[in-house]
Scaffold this active site. Structure first.
Site, mmCIF file in Angstrom:
data_model
loop_
_atom_site.group_PDB
_atom_site.id
_atom_site.type_symbol
_atom_site.label_atom_id
_atom_site.label_comp_id
_atom_site.label_asym_id
_atom_site.label_seq_id
_atom_site.Cartn_x
_atom_site.Cartn_y
_atom_site.Cartn_z
ATOM 1 N N GLY A 11 -8.153 3.309 15.674
ATOM 2 C CA GLY A 11 -8.446 4.456 16.845
ATOM 3 C C GLY A 11 -9.984 4.339 17.082
ATOM 4 N NE ARG A 14 -9.440 9.712 22.416
ATOM 5 C CZ ARG A 14 -8.249 10.247 22.653
ATOM 6 N NH1 ARG A 14 -7.834 9.502 23.910
ATOM 7 N NH2 ARG A 14 -7.745 11.001 22.310
ATOM 8 C CG ASP A 64 2.408 3.309 17.142
ATOM 9 O OD1 ASP A 64 1.701 4.052 16.038
ATOM 10 O OD2 ASP A 64 3.280 3.881 17.776
ATOM 11 C CB VAL A 65 -1.503 2.822 12.739
ATOM 12 C CG1 VAL A 65 -2.868 2.290 13.065
ATOM 13 C CG2 VAL A 65 -1.784 4.626 12.916
ATOM 14 C CG ASN A 91 -11.180 7.386 13.289
ATOM 15 O OD1 ASN A 91 -11.699 8.473 13.092
ATOM 16 N ND2 ASN A 91 -10.651 6.946 14.662
ATOM 17 C CB SER A 142 -9.301 17.325 8.756
ATOM 18 O OG SER A 142 -9.369 18.590 9.337
ATOM 19 C CE1 TYR A 155 -5.290 16.546 12.674
ATOM 20 C CE2 TYR A 155 -6.343 18.298 11.749
ATOM 21 C CZ TYR A 155 -6.675 17.113 12.195
ATOM 22 O OH TYR A 155 -7.911 16.423 12.311
ATOM 23 C CE LYS A 159 -6.187 14.025 9.996
ATOM 24 N NZ LYS A 159 -6.702 12.825 9.950
ATOM 25 C CB ILE A 188 -16.250 16.202 15.050
ATOM 26 C CG1 ILE A 188 -16.377 16.190 13.213
ATOM 27 C CG2 ILE A 188 -17.542 15.155 15.286
ATOM 28 C CD1 ILE A 188 -17.743 16.732 12.734
HETATM 29 P P1 NAD Z 1 -9.715 11.246 19.245
HETATM 30 O O1 NAD Z 1 -8.302 11.706 19.841
HETATM 31 O O2 NAD Z 1 -10.649 11.361 19.856
HETATM 32 O O3 NAD Z 1 -9.278 9.855 18.713
HETATM 33 C C1 NAD Z 1 -8.155 9.656 18.022
HETATM 34 C C2 NAD Z 1 -8.009 8.215 18.013
HETATM 35 O O4 NAD Z 1 -6.691 7.708 17.244
HETATM 36 C C3 NAD Z 1 -7.639 7.541 19.409
HETATM 37 O O5 NAD Z 1 -8.400 6.455 19.443
HETATM 38 C C4 NAD Z 1 -6.297 6.931 19.696
HETATM 39 O O6 NAD Z 1 -6.177 5.703 20.320
HETATM 40 C C5 NAD Z 1 -5.855 6.670 17.968
HETATM 41 N N1 NAD Z 1 -4.520 6.951 17.676
HETATM 42 C C6 NAD Z 1 -3.678 7.905 18.114
HETATM 43 N N2 NAD Z 1 -2.490 7.670 17.698
HETATM 44 C C7 NAD Z 1 -2.424 6.368 17.533
HETATM 45 C C8 NAD Z 1 -1.519 5.595 16.572
HETATM 46 N N3 NAD Z 1 -0.052 5.987 16.818
HETATM 47 N N4 NAD Z 1 -1.981 4.300 16.483
HETATM 48 C C9 NAD Z 1 -3.224 3.843 16.482
HETATM 49 N N5 NAD Z 1 -4.043 4.756 16.814
HETATM 50 C C10 NAD Z 1 -3.839 5.788 17.330
HETATM 51 O O7 NAD Z 1 -9.967 12.062 17.956
HETATM 52 P P2 NAD Z 1 -11.294 12.299 17.032
HETATM 53 O O8 NAD Z 1 -11.733 13.767 17.215
HETATM 54 O O9 NAD Z 1 -12.185 11.049 17.201
HETATM 55 O O10 NAD Z 1 -10.573 12.196 15.616
HETATM 56 C C11 NAD Z 1 -10.650 10.852 14.668
HETATM 57 C C12 NAD Z 1 -10.104 11.198 13.151
HETATM 58 O O11 NAD Z 1 -11.105 12.317 12.853
HETATM 59 C C13 NAD Z 1 -8.551 11.827 13.404
HETATM 60 O O12 NAD Z 1 -8.108 11.294 11.986
HETATM 61 C C14 NAD Z 1 -8.772 13.357 13.245
HETATM 62 O O13 NAD Z 1 -7.650 13.874 12.892
HETATM 63 C C15 NAD Z 1 -10.088 13.359 12.436
HETATM 64 N N6 NAD Z 1 -10.667 14.575 12.604
HETATM 65 C C16 NAD Z 1 -11.396 14.991 13.599
HETATM 66 C C17 NAD Z 1 -12.213 16.157 13.738
HETATM 67 C C18 NAD Z 1 -12.738 16.734 15.142
HETATM 68 O O14 NAD Z 1 -13.375 17.853 14.877
HETATM 69 N N7 NAD Z 1 -12.824 15.971 16.136
HETATM 70 C C19 NAD Z 1 -12.456 16.982 12.597
HETATM 71 C C20 NAD Z 1 -11.522 16.465 11.484
HETATM 72 C C21 NAD Z 1 -10.737 15.548 11.548
#
Ligand code: NAD
Length: 247
Positions: A11, A14, A64-65, A91, A142, A155, A159, A188
């Site tokens: 991932g 983005r 797709d992971v 990630n 998280s 979720y 996590k 974030i």
């Molecule tokens: P995001 O939605 O912007 O990015 C998620 C990424 O995961 C994307 O690039 C997407 O293509 C990829 N993805 C989704 N399903 C997939 C699959 N089946 N196979 C491969 N790739 C896949 O989210 P983000 O906010 O950048 O979050 C990134 C990580 O951080 C996630 O694990 C999220 O749970 C964690 N996180 C985010 C926050 C936050 O506040 N944004 C807080 C805590 C944890």
């Protein structure tokens, strides 16, 4: 800090993943990222160009992971193109929020499949390579996995599962020079959090002692620490990047 290393960031096109890809490339690492749909292929290719301009090698692969054969072929492609894998950042993650009484079975299953089984799939495939060379695995948990959150039982379970997985695998691989750590980001600023209403954001802000959202770069800096030799004696750790939220 990562000159000549090879890092796979799931991932990584983005959000937090993109910030990690850019941060690691600036530190000298060659980068492989996955994307999931043909729609995101264009963004992935643009980022590959941006990373290459920083003087490193970069590649984006559709995978797709949550599917073990796609995770395995992702690692195989890394090895056939780069010959090594030093850092794996698990990630990739999704949310499908709903109160438990209304949550559908498939909403639970999908979140666990991507967020937790995806970590299992990629870690297992990567470990076969890293057992020979050592390496660093970084799993994105998280604060919700530490504290829970109403409306996010699926979720939170995924996590929290990542934390147990991280500590178990850290124990399994410690003697083989593979370090395994988790990051627990708080709130974030990304697409994932942009969709929340202002009311929800105001409520969350009350729980953050630092009174602001975190940036993706602030998470990436901690990932860089865990990926690099600066953390050479750190394994099985969970580092919160949350402005004090889960303290
Ligand atoms: P995001 O939605 O912007 O990015 C998620 C990424 O995961 C994307 O690039 C997407 O293509 C990829 N993805 C989704 N399903 C997939 C699959 N089946 N196979 C491969 N790739 C896949 O989210 P983000 O906010 O950048 O979050 C990134 C990580 O951080 C996630 O694990 C999220 O749970 C964690 N996180 C985010 C926050 C936050 O506040 N944004 C807080 C805590 C944890």
């Amino acid at each position: 800090m990562l000159k000549g290393k090879v890092a796979l960031i799931t991932g990584g096109v983005r959000g937090i993943g993109k910030a990690i890809s850019l941060c690691f490339a600036r530190a000298g690492a060659n980068i492989i990222m996955n994307y999931t749909s043909d729609r995101s292929a264009e963004d992935a290719n643009k980022l590959v160009e941006e990373l290459t301009a920083l003087g490193v090698k970069a590649m984006a692969i559709k995978a797709d992971v949550s599917k073990s054969e796609e995770a395995q072929s992702l690692i195989d492609t890394v090895i056939s193109n780069f010959g090594q894998l030093d850092v794996l950042v698990n990630n990739a993650g999704i949310t499908k929020d709903m109160l438990l009484l209304r949550m559908k079975e498939e909403e639970f299953d999908q979140v666990l499949a991507v967020n937790l089984k995806g970590v299992f799939n990629c870690s297992k495939a990567a470990s076969k390579v890293m057992l020979k060379t050592g390496g660093s695995m970084i799993n994105m948990s998280s604060v919700v996995g530490l504290n829970g959150n109403a409306g996010q039982s699926n979720y939170a379970a995924s996590k929290a599962g990542i934390i147990g997985f991280t500590k178990s695998v850290a124990k399994e691989f410690a003697s083989r020079n593979i370090r395994v750590n988790a990051i627990a980001p708080g709130f974030i600023q990304t697409d994932m959090t942009d969709v929340l209403s202002n009311k929800v954001k105001e409520e969350v802000m009350k729980q953050i002692p630092m009174k602001r959202l975190g940036s993706t770069e602030e998470v990436a800096q901690v990932a860089l620490f865990l990926a690099s030799d600066c953390s050479s004696y750190v394994t099985g750790e969970v580092i919160r990047v949350d402005g004090g939220m889960a303290m």
